[in-house]
Write a protein that holds these residues in place. Structure first.
Motif, mmCIF file in Angstrom:
data_model
loop_
_atom_site.group_PDB
_atom_site.id
_atom_site.type_symbol
_atom_site.label_atom_id
_atom_site.label_comp_id
_atom_site.label_asym_id
_atom_site.label_seq_id
_atom_site.Cartn_x
_atom_site.Cartn_y
_atom_site.Cartn_z
ATOM 1 N N GLU A 291 0.848 -1.191 0.000
ATOM 2 C CA GLU A 291 0.000 0.000 0.000
ATOM 3 C C GLU A 291 0.885 1.244 0.000
ATOM 4 O O GLU A 291 1.877 1.312 0.730
ATOM 5 N N ALA A 292 0.533 2.233 -0.800
ATOM 6 C CA ALA A 292 1.290 3.481 -0.854
ATOM 7 C C ALA A 292 0.929 4.365 0.331
ATOM 8 O O ALA A 292 -0.248 4.550 0.644
ATOM 9 N N VAL A 293 1.946 4.899 0.995
ATOM 10 C CA VAL A 293 1.749 5.802 2.131
ATOM 11 C C VAL A 293 2.530 7.086 1.867
ATOM 12 O O VAL A 293 3.743 7.050 1.616
ATOM 13 N N ASP A 294 1.865 8.226 1.927
ATOM 14 C CA ASP A 294 2.529 9.512 1.729
ATOM 15 C C ASP A 294 3.378 9.853 2.957
ATOM 16 O O ASP A 294 2.947 9.651 4.103
ATOM 17 N N VAL A 295 4.589 10.373 2.711
ATOM 18 C CA VAL A 295 5.487 10.730 3.811
ATOM 19 C C VAL A 295 6.169 12.065 3.499
ATOM 20 O O VAL A 295 6.316 12.452 2.340
ATOM 21 N N GLU A 296 6.592 12.758 4.555
ATOM 22 C CA GLU A 296 7.362 13.991 4.419
ATOM 23 C C GLU A 296 8.844 13.643 4.514
ATOM 24 O O GLU A 296 9.292 13.073 5.515
ATOM 25 N N VAL B 2 15.959 19.867 0.275
ATOM 26 C CA VAL B 2 14.702 20.607 0.156
ATOM 27 C C VAL B 2 13.554 19.686 0.575
ATOM 28 O O VAL B 2 13.427 18.578 0.038
ATOM 29 N N PRO B 3 12.717 20.111 1.528
ATOM 30 C CA PRO B 3 11.602 19.262 1.957
ATOM 31 C C PRO B 3 10.671 18.929 0.789
ATOM 32 O O PRO B 3 10.423 19.766 -0.083
ATOM 33 N N GLU C 113 13.204 7.262 -5.222
ATOM 34 C CA GLU C 113 11.955 7.998 -5.098
ATOM 35 C C GLU C 113 12.074 9.127 -4.082
ATOM 36 O O GLU C 113 11.378 10.138 -4.169
ATOM 37 N N ILE C 114 12.997 8.968 -3.111
ATOM 38 C CA ILE C 114 13.136 9.940 -2.028
ATOM 39 C C ILE C 114 14.158 11.021 -2.379
ATOM 40 O O ILE C 114 13.856 12.213 -2.400
ATOM 41 N N CYS C 115 15.386 10.587 -2.623
ATOM 42 C CA CYS C 115 16.486 11.548 -2.807
ATOM 43 C C CYS C 115 17.471 11.069 -3.878
ATOM 44 O O CYS C 115 18.681 11.252 -3.748
ATOM 45 N N GLY C 116 16.951 10.457 -4.930
ATOM 46 C CA GLY C 116 17.796 9.938 -5.996
ATOM 47 C C GLY C 116 18.104 10.961 -7.073
ATOM 48 O O GLY C 116 17.697 12.126 -7.006
ATOM 49 N N LEU C 117 18.831 10.518 -8.070
ATOM 50 C CA LEU C 117 19.194 11.381 -9.193
ATOM 51 C C LEU C 117 17.975 12.018 -9.851
ATOM 52 O O LEU C 117 18.018 13.182 -10.257
ATOM 53 N N VAL C 118 16.893 11.241 -9.934
ATOM 54 C CA VAL C 118 15.709 11.761 -10.619
ATOM 55 C C VAL C 118 15.042 12.879 -9.823
ATOM 56 O O VAL C 118 14.161 13.569 -10.358
ATOM 57 N N GLN C 119 15.449 13.082 -8.567
ATOM 58 C CA GLN C 119 14.855 14.134 -7.734
ATOM 59 C C GLN C 119 15.694 15.410 -7.702
ATOM 60 O O GLN C 119 15.316 16.382 -7.044
ATOM 61 N N LEU C 120 16.825 15.443 -8.384
ATOM 62 C CA LEU C 120 17.665 16.640 -8.401
ATOM 63 C C LEU C 120 16.940 17.796 -9.104
ATOM 64 O O LEU C 120 16.371 17.590 -10.182
#
Length: 382
Positions: A71-76, A83-84, A102-109
């Protein structure tokens, strides 16, 4: 399509299992599978086609698990530049699944700008805290696709460890902090970690340091220049000694995700597991394979690294063990070594169908459909 050897003795009722990984930078695995399946069904209407997307611990792994009971759960959390941001983790009972990419990978730069010295794994620590808040007793962490080379310094800091320099000042939770860290106090780590099993799901087996280590092999992909790579590699060697007395930087997988593998193994007392077997076991892949007379797998680029822990290679190994012949459809095929021995009967490269890499990437979806149709026609002649 390049035929390696023929497939014979198919039963009258045929089932083809299409199980590709993503075609990185072009299509996700679900879209690739669907295109191949359309081509197969159009060319061979009598064949049952089933699809399963697979992954190996890199980006896209969470999406696969969310299709298979999580199940997908949204998180901060925080991105690689601290950057939050909001993100998603998976939950199934008392188990949580966190994907670093998904959290802090290359695709999130931000705007894709590499920041080798200042990208951090801090956000991953926040995601693990969120999993603990949900009551998770087992946390699997897919650590492929990272933007940082901080040895897991950011991860540990977000979970309560204190890293300081020679003057006792806090260091930044990134590779620049790694260059000056002199002491690591783990006494402040979240106490809930003591009752939780943490497993890093890795897609590579690189050691932490050396010519095959995190900095030398993956540093250039993350924005580190040649001179900085040497400094970061030396810092990772020192970091290993701080993580735990006697901790070896030579353990396979500790160099995954810029050293996050070492942070989880040495800093959190977790363990490492190969990503592809974990994912295929979790989604019940072998049950699907048991019903198939042919399995089709592939990824964007099939090269000499593909047999080193990647998901399509695990598909081939399981197919071979089950006596199921296999076919490969990939964006490009740079190496065919070992494929015939793994029971591969057909190899298709989109670049060869398209005539150029540019067209292959632009028209990947229709080309995959065409590849599926050609494979269906080929099956009809067996």
């Amino acid at each position: 399509m390049t035929e390696v050897r023929s497939v014979s003795n198919f039963p009258d009722e045929r089932c083809v299992l299409v199980a590709t990984d993503k075609f990185k930078g072009t299509l996700d695995a679900a879209t690739a599978n669907a295109a191949i399946a359309r081509g197969l069904r159009a060319a061979a209407p009598g064949i049952e086609v089933r699809t399963r997307r697979v992954a190996d611990g890199g980006d896209g792994t969470l999406a696969v698990l969310l299709e298979n009971g999580f199940e997908a759960v949204d998180v901060e959390v925080a991105g690689p530049t601290l950057v939050p941001r909001r993100s998603v983790i998976g939950r199934r009972g008392d188990e949580a699944f966190v994907e670093l990419a998904e959290i802090c990978g290359l695709v999130q730069l931000p705007e894709g700008r590499l920041d080798g010295l200042h990208a951090s794994s801090w956000g991953l620590g926040l995601a693990i805290r969120a999993a603990l808040d949900l009551g998770a007793r087992r946390i699997h962490v897919a650590i492929g696709g990272s933007a940082s080379t901080d040895g897991g310094l950011g991860l540990l800091a977000a979970l309560g460890a204190v890293a300081t320099d020679r003057d006792g000042q806090l260091v930044t939770p990134d590779a620049s902090g790694l260059l000056v860290v002199d002491n690591l106090d783990r006494s402040g780590l979240d106490h809930r970690l003591g009752g939780v099993a943490i497993v890093a799901v890795t897609d590579v087996r690189n050691p932490l340091t050396g010519s095959q280590g995190a900095a030398h092999v993956y540093g250039p992909q993350k924005g580190l220049d040649a001179s900085t790579i040497v400094l970061v590699d030396a810092a990772l060697e020192r970091w290993a000694r701080l993580l735990r007395p006697g901790f070896s930087p030579d353990v396979p997988g500790t160099g995954a995700a810029g050293g996050v593998g070492a942070g989880i193994l040495g800093g959190l007392g977790g363990r490492l597991t190969p990503g592809a077997p974990y994912v295929l076991d979790t989604i019940g892949f072998d049950a699907d394979l048991a019903a198939a007379q042919l399995v089709v797998t592939g990824e964007g680029s099939w090269d000499e690294q593909s047999l080193q822990g990647k998901a399509p290679a695990e598909v081939l190994r399981r197919a071979q063990a089950a006596g199921v012949p296999a076919a490969i459809v990939a964006g490009r095929v740079a190496s065919r070594a070992g494929l015939e021995e793994l029971g591969v009967r057909s190899i298709t490269a989109l670049v060869e169908l398209a005539g150029s890499a540019e067209i292959a990437m632009r028209d990947a979806e229709p080309l995959l459909e065409r590849a599926g149709a050609e494979l269906g026609q080929w099956l009809g002649t067996r």
